[in-house]
Design a protein around this motif. Structure first.
Motif, mmCIF file in Angstrom:
data_model
loop_
_atom_site.group_PDB
_atom_site.id
_atom_site.type_symbol
_atom_site.label_atom_id
_atom_site.label_comp_id
_atom_site.label_asym_id
_atom_site.label_seq_id
_atom_site.Cartn_x
_atom_site.Cartn_y
_atom_site.Cartn_z
ATOM 1 N N LYS A 130 -5.335 6.401 -0.185
ATOM 2 C CA LYS A 130 -4.707 5.074 -0.150
ATOM 3 C C LYS A 130 -4.746 4.372 -1.492
ATOM 4 C CE LYS A 130 -5.997 4.258 4.618
ATOM 5 N NZ LYS A 130 -7.106 3.679 5.385
ATOM 6 N N GLU A 155 0.828 -1.208 0.000
ATOM 7 C CA GLU A 155 0.000 0.000 0.000
ATOM 8 C C GLU A 155 0.862 1.258 0.000
ATOM 9 O OE1 GLU A 155 -3.766 0.153 2.341
ATOM 10 O OE2 GLU A 155 -2.839 1.907 3.259
ATOM 11 N N ASN A 208 0.340 5.418 0.731
ATOM 12 C CA ASN A 208 -0.614 6.396 1.240
ATOM 13 C C ASN A 208 -0.100 7.794 0.918
ATOM 14 O OD1 ASN A 208 -2.026 8.267 2.876
ATOM 15 N ND2 ASN A 208 -2.594 6.619 4.287
#
Ligand code: FRU
Length: 443
Positions: A364, A357, A359
Motif C-alpha cells: 500500500k 491510495e 495498492n
C-alpha cells in the motif's frame, strides 16, 4: 549458460550483501559484491562478479576474489575499483580471525579478528590471480590513535590531480564514528593523511564514499547503531553535503544527514561514474528471509541490489533519480499489467492527492500527512525484523510517484528523486488497485 539478471542484481545463489568495485571499465560495467557461495546466510566473504553493458542486463561471471592469503583467510570484505594504465585495481579489506566460533568457522568468536587493507590487480577485469596478484597495502593498525585494528574497512579509492585518495570507515573504541584518509602517488604505496571523528554518525562507519558533483563534495556512508533496532535495522545509509580539503584530507560533515532511502532496507551504497560521466549509485537491499522458489534455475538466494540511481545535487539537496537506462528500459506504455506471474518488472507513474491510495499487489502506498506512507504488512513475513510501515519526510503538497515494481522489490521515486522509498517484498500479487495513471513495461 551464464546466469543473468535484469535490473536488480542477485547472487546466482546463496548470499549477497554490499556492492563492491563498481566501475565502468573498458566499455563495460563491472559490479562485484560481497558473496557467501555456500548458503543463503552471511559467512566467509568472497567477491562475486557480474558484468553489464547498460547497467540493466547483468551477466554473472566466476567468483572474482577468494581468500588465499594469511591476511585475508577469513574474508574479502568490501572495497572499490580504479582503472590505472589500462589495468583494473581492486581494493578490499582483508579479514583474519584470531578465533572462530567452534560450530561455525565462518564467524569470528567474540568479534576477535583483525582487518588490514589489500589490493589485487587484474589486466582485463575478467581474470584475477588470487595467488600471485594480491598485495597487502595497509597493515592491521597498531596505533589506536590512527585506526581501529578490528573495525577499519571498506576502502573507496579515487584519483584527483596526480594523487590517489582512500577513504576508510572506522571507529574510536566502538564508541565514535571515525573516517580515515590515506594518500598515494602510485596507487600502490599508501600513507596515512588525516581522520574525522563524529558521534553523530554512529559508533562505527561502514562503506564511506566521497565524491564531487559540480564542485561540491557529497558524502555517503553507512553508520552503525544510529537507530534502535526494535523495528527494522539499527544501521542505515546516509548522505550529506561535505567539505573536504584535498591537501590536508580534512573532512567536515554537517550535524544533520539525510537517509539515502526512506524504506530503510537499503544499505552500503557505492557510486562510480557512468559512461556519460554521471554519478551512479547502487546499493544492497537487505532481506530478512531468502527466496526459495526462484523464478529461474538459481539456488535459494538472499540479498539484491537496487536499480541504478543517479546522484545529483539540486538547490543544495542531494537527490537520487532514476537512472536514464532504467527509464529507457520501461518505455512501452501498457493498458494494464498482464495479470500473470511473469508481469514483473513493470513501472507505474502516478500523482496522488492527499488521502489517495494505490495498492500494488498488496503493497500500500498512500499520500497522508504530507508524506508518502507505505505499508507492506500484507507482503512481508510477520515474524521477522523489518519495518512494515515507512514514510518520506514532508513533501509540500506534491506527490508525483514513479514506481518500479519487481517480484521482490518496490522502488518509489518521489517527485523525480527528491526522495526515494524502497521496500523488499515477498509474494507480491499481480494486481494494481487505485490510481495508477500510467503503466510501462519493457519494450
Ligand atoms: C557492510 C559490511 C562492510 C563489510 C562487509 C562484510 O554491510 O559490514 O562494512 O566490509 O559488509 O560483508
Amino acid at each position: 549458460m551464464k546466469i543473468q539478471d535484469t535490473l536488480h542484481l542477485k547472487a546466482p545463489g546463496n548470499w549477497l550483501n554490499d556492492p563492491n568495485g563498481f566501475i565502468f571499465y573498458k566499455g563495460e560495467y563491472h559490479l562485484f559484491y560481497q558473496h557467501f557461495p555456500y548458503a543463503p546466510v552471511w559467512g566467509t566473504m568472497h567477491w562475486g562478479h557480474a558484468v553489464s553493458k547498460d547497467l540493466i542486463h547483468w551477466e554473472h561471471q566466476r567468483i572474482a576474489l577468494v581468500p588465499t592469503k594469511e591476511y585475508d583467510q577469513n574474508g574479502i570484505f568490501s572495497g572499490s575499483a580504479l582503472e590505472k594504465d589500462g589495468a583494473l585495481y581492486l581494493y578490499y579489506s582483508a579479514v583474519r580471525y584470531v578465533e572462530h566460533e567452534d560450530e561455525n568457522i565462518h564467524i569470528a568468536k567474540d568479534e576477535n579478528y583483525v582487518t588490514s587493507q589489500a589490493m589485487i590487480i587484474s589486466e582485463d577485469g575478467y581474470h584475477f590471480d588470487n595467488w600471485n596478484k594480491k598485495k597487502q597495502i595497509i597493515p592491521v593498525s597498531t596505533d589506536p590513535g590512527i585506526a581501529d585494528a578490528v573495525h577499519t574497512r571498506d576502502p573507496k579509492v579515487w584519483k584527483s590531480g596526480d594523487t590517489y585518495y582512500m577513504i576508510l570507515g572506522s571507529t574510536v573504541s566502538e564508541e565514535t564514528a571515525r573516517i580515515a584518509f590515506y594518500k598515494s602517488k602510485d596507487a600502490l604505496h599508501w600513507e596515512y593523511a588525516n581522520q574525522y571523528r563524529d558521534q553523530n554518525y554512529g559508533n562505527i562507519v561502514e562503506c564511506p564514499d566521497l565524491f564531487r558533483i559540480e564542485g561540491q563534495y557529497v558524502f555517503l556512508g553507512s553508520p552503525m547503531n544510529i537507530q534502535s533496532d526494535e523495528c527494522g535495522y539499527a544501521h542505515h545509509a546516509v548522505c550529506a553535503i561535505a567539505e573536504f580539503h584535498e591537501e590536508t584530507c580534512e573532512l567536515k560533515l554537517p550535524q544533520k544527514y539525510s537517509f539515502v532511502d526512506y524504506g530503510m532496507d537499503l544499505y552500503a551504497p557505492q557510486t562510480t561514474t557512468d559512461a556519460k560521466g554521471r554519478r551512479v549509485m547502487i546499493a544492497w537491499m537487505r532481506m530478512p528471509e531468502p527466496v526459495e522458489e526462484a523464478e529461474d534455475d538459481r539456488d535459494t538466494w538472499n540479498g539484491q541490489m537496487c536499480a541504478p540511481r543517479v546522484v545529483e545535487v539540486k538547490n543544495g539537496r542531494i537527490c537520487f533519480r532514476m537512472h536514464p537506462e532504467v527509464d529507457r528500459y520501461f518505455s512501452k506504455e501498457a493498458e494494464k499489467i498482464n495479470g500473470s506471474d511473469n508481469c514483473f518488472p513493470y513501472r507505474v507513474k502516478t500523482r496522488l492527492c492527499p488521502g489517495e491510495e494505490l495498492n500494488i499487489g498488496g503493497y500500500k502506498i498512500r499520500a497522508e500527512a504530507d508524506c508518502i506512507q507505505t505499508d507492506r504488512s500484507a507482503v512481508f513475513p510477520g515474524d521477522v525484523h523489518g519495518c512494515m510501515q515507512s514514510r518520506t519526510p514532508e513533501l509540500n503538497g506534491k506527490y508525483d510517484l514513479d514506481i518500479i515494481v519487481d517480484r521482490n522489490l518496490i522502488e518509489i521515486f518521489v517527485n523525480d528523486g527528491q526522495y526515494v522509498l524502497s521496500n523488499v517484498v515477498y509474494h507480491l500479487k499481480d494486481t494494481i488497485d487505485g490510481k495508477a495513471e500510467k503503466i510501462y513495461v519493457h519494450k
